[in-house]
Motif scaffolding. Sequence first.
Motif: not given
Lengths: 503, 503
Positions: A149-169, A413-421
């Motif tokens: 990942y770049e910047d934040h390990p959570y980005n790696a998880l996020l990318d599974q559900y929302e490709p391209g999305m990052t903690v910064n955004v 499923a960590f990184g999934y919840f943001p998809s809802y918002a």
Amino acid sequence: MVTQWNECEQQFMDYTKRIAQYEEAINLMYWDLRTGAPSKGVEGRSGVIATLSQTVHEWYTSDQMKLYINQLKDESKNELIQKSVEQCEKNYNQFVKIPPEEYKEYVVLQSQSEAAWEKAKETNDFELFLPYLEKMVAYNKKFANYWGYEDHPYNALLDQYEPGMTVNVLDDVFSKVRIALTELLHQVTQSSVQPDASLLQVDFPNEQQKAFSIEILKRMGYDFDAGRLDETVHPFAIELNSGDVRITNNYNEKDFRVATFGTIHEGGHALYEQNIAKDLAYTPLAGGTSMGIHESQSLFWENFVARSEAFWKHHYPLFQSYAPDTFKHVDFTSFYSAINEVKPSFIRIEADELTYCLHIMVRYELEKALINNEIEVKDLPQLWNDKMEQYLGIRPTSNKVGILQDVHWAGGAFGYFPSYALGYMYAAQLYEAMTRQIDVDDMIQNGDFTAIRQWLTEHIHQHGKKKKPLQLLMDATGEALNPNYLIQYLKRKYEDLYQIKGS
Amino acid sequence: MVTQWNECEQQFMDYTKRIAQYEEAINLMYWDLRTGAPSKGVEGRSGVIATLSQTVHEWYTSDQMKLYINQLKDESKNELIQKSVEQCEKNYNQFVKIPPEEYKEYVVLQSQSEAAWEKAKETNDFELFLPYLEKMVAYNKKFANYWGYEDHPYNALLDQYEPGMTVNVLDDVFSKVRIALTELLHQVTQSSVQPDASLLQVDFPNEQQKAFSIEILKRMGYDFDAGRLDETVHPFAIELNSGDVRITNNYNEKDFRVATFGTIHEGGHALYEQNIAKDLAYTPLAGGTSMGIHESQSLFWENFVARSEAFWKHHYPLFQSYAPDTFKHVDFTSFYSAINEVKPSFIRIEADELTYCLHIMVRYELEKALINNEIEVKDLPQLWNDKMEQYLGIRPTSNKVGILQDVHWAGGAFGYFPSYALGYMYAAQLYEAMTRQIDVDDMIQNGDFTAIRQWLTEHIHQHGKKKKPLQLLMDATGEALNPNYLIQYLKRKYEDLYQIKGS
């Protein structure tokens, strides 16, 4: 147009078609397990699912797959092939970067963890679930490192559900939304105008609710020759193939909102899958492009269409014709206000459209901090309740209605919840873009959704996974993710409903 | 008891388990296609079924399978393994003896032939179907030669459905049954006593029919935790695994007999599959041992139990509580006579229990002669009608209600029809053997089927494919196939009902 593929391309597409066919068989078994498979057959059926799933996993991660990727990547001139290879490469990397032994252990742990969660929730006993949750978090931290990942390990998880999305955004858009919504929520709860939602809770026979649900689905353009409606405890939409996209709902005899809005929500998901271009069928690009975009489609119909004033201006008489007689004495304004009642509550899936995103932010911030080693799993109940109090102004009275309410973390499923918002924000932005081209309100009020569905098909549905979510959004709306559309929409709607003087 | 298998045995059992799991997935897809899969998904789903079926076929005929057979045959000391190998060897030979190219052509022809038949039946146009039927017959003649046989080529086909059965045996038992039944039928139609079946044809709401069907299924011991009841155009029972055996039926609002006897018939099939010993699950020995034995189970319940005087003595009041009020004025004797009305008719699946076997003999004699080059396909309509006139005393008024009525030949199932008549004979022989041990009539009249079901489970169900049909019959009844039990049963019942002076 006949697609010309060379021999290697054809072999690759045959290979991935077989994967898609196996996934269809697996999905049918899942659907069947939830819609009425007899209990004594479940153990055997689970074995069948496991066998087929293992084969699919082997194919995704095979040397043959690697060979196809290497041979076709950057080589193929065909767009469909290129994007399919890209999709397969992502899956391939996701799987092969995890050591096989670890992946196996994880799959076993997943079901143990979900079983422990179920029991913990039932008995309101977080301690029972704690050791499993700790392991699930630990595995996901490891996976993030394997994947990179770049910047934040959570980005790696996020990318599974929302490709391209990052903690910064997310940090940026979520903080804007949170500030606006907590203020709006404060105004709403303080308002002297409050709807009476109790008038909605009257006996409404399931059969009549079902008939109304079917009528609305047909009007939305859900194709019953390419789907069916069944009943399950938890509603869902599932694509078997683009000519067979099924939805389920759940009936509450004392509250028609569960089935009505649930059906329309799942119908939104289903319209997406039913309208994916036919030439993507049985390719790696069939199916929705991300969880967030999928959720934007369900929420577009559920909220922007079906909770709107325009919708009920047209459909309230129809509703009354299906509803019990008591509704004959409920005037339009009371009804419309009641179905849009805002009321902070503990349970995410029961939340209104104003507080919903706040529920998501509680989860987002906690899981992001967990993955980044800023907090510990054992402190979650306390932290959860604190955040709920901070954002929604209410403190859960038990873990059952707090930290234990959702299955997502139990399943890893960590990184999934943001998809809802994100779905809310995408939907608001799409709505805005649509209104620049067609008179959406007018169409809703006339009860003709054809142009709305066509717009969504043109800009979203047909593309399947051919476009990544943020590209899709850019192409459809002409700009990057902008949370202001959601904020403006909610302010406009709820300041009006609660007669709040606009700021 | 823990089964001890050596490594090769274990590998073989894992290999065949995977085949059984794939077959379960395929069966679920078939069930789903018939119970409400949306039309636009059918093409894709058929592709999924084809892909999985091809894999299963490859596994049945693989070099690996051959290796297992060679290694374990005559070597394994384990009975389950021995019998499983035997079963697999039979399948293996059946497939590999046909040249692969020919088999592929045949599979394609099969669906074309069925489609042509459907159209021919619809338009009453035998000529449309003729070229396909000629090819199907030609292929089956070839197959019989590939497979090899003693005495008569038809034996090779028969062996697919009723292992061990031969033309010699069938000619003997069928001629005895035919002579007895045609005489009995003559007496019945000449009798001055004739029931009035029109009293049965009254409006009977489907929901009430369904409730009664479910009640009877429960009393039979059909386990709803290991099955479910759905509605289809053509009723069937299907085993997914032994904990999931589903049945379907069909409702006719003007004639409750369709659903009532149809449900009980399918329930008989389902009881067989639900009660196969659990240690046979996912082995080559799971499932009923032959078409004839399967049919014996459905017919046992449908006719020997549910069309008996004892059954209705107990259940008529129950039936009346579900039925429309008109039945309150129908006395027991009129009702019981009406549901056992004998009336020669053109359509096999609508036949009463006396004429049913005669329908089968028409088909048996024609297909046996076809395979043995004694008659030609183009002459079938004429030959069919002649035989119908000879055995049932009525001549079909069109090919639609004659030669074109059944799908079996269109699909190439030559050798299947005798199973139905064998099922009648087996059932009668089982009934006789059962009455020597328990008071069957008394139990039926008391509405308690426990001992009956247990007897069938002990002697038939539990064994799955471990025993071949004729061995099963011998072990259960103490003698070889004896058609006299069926003849005696029918004579006793219909001489009584039609007040014929016994010969």
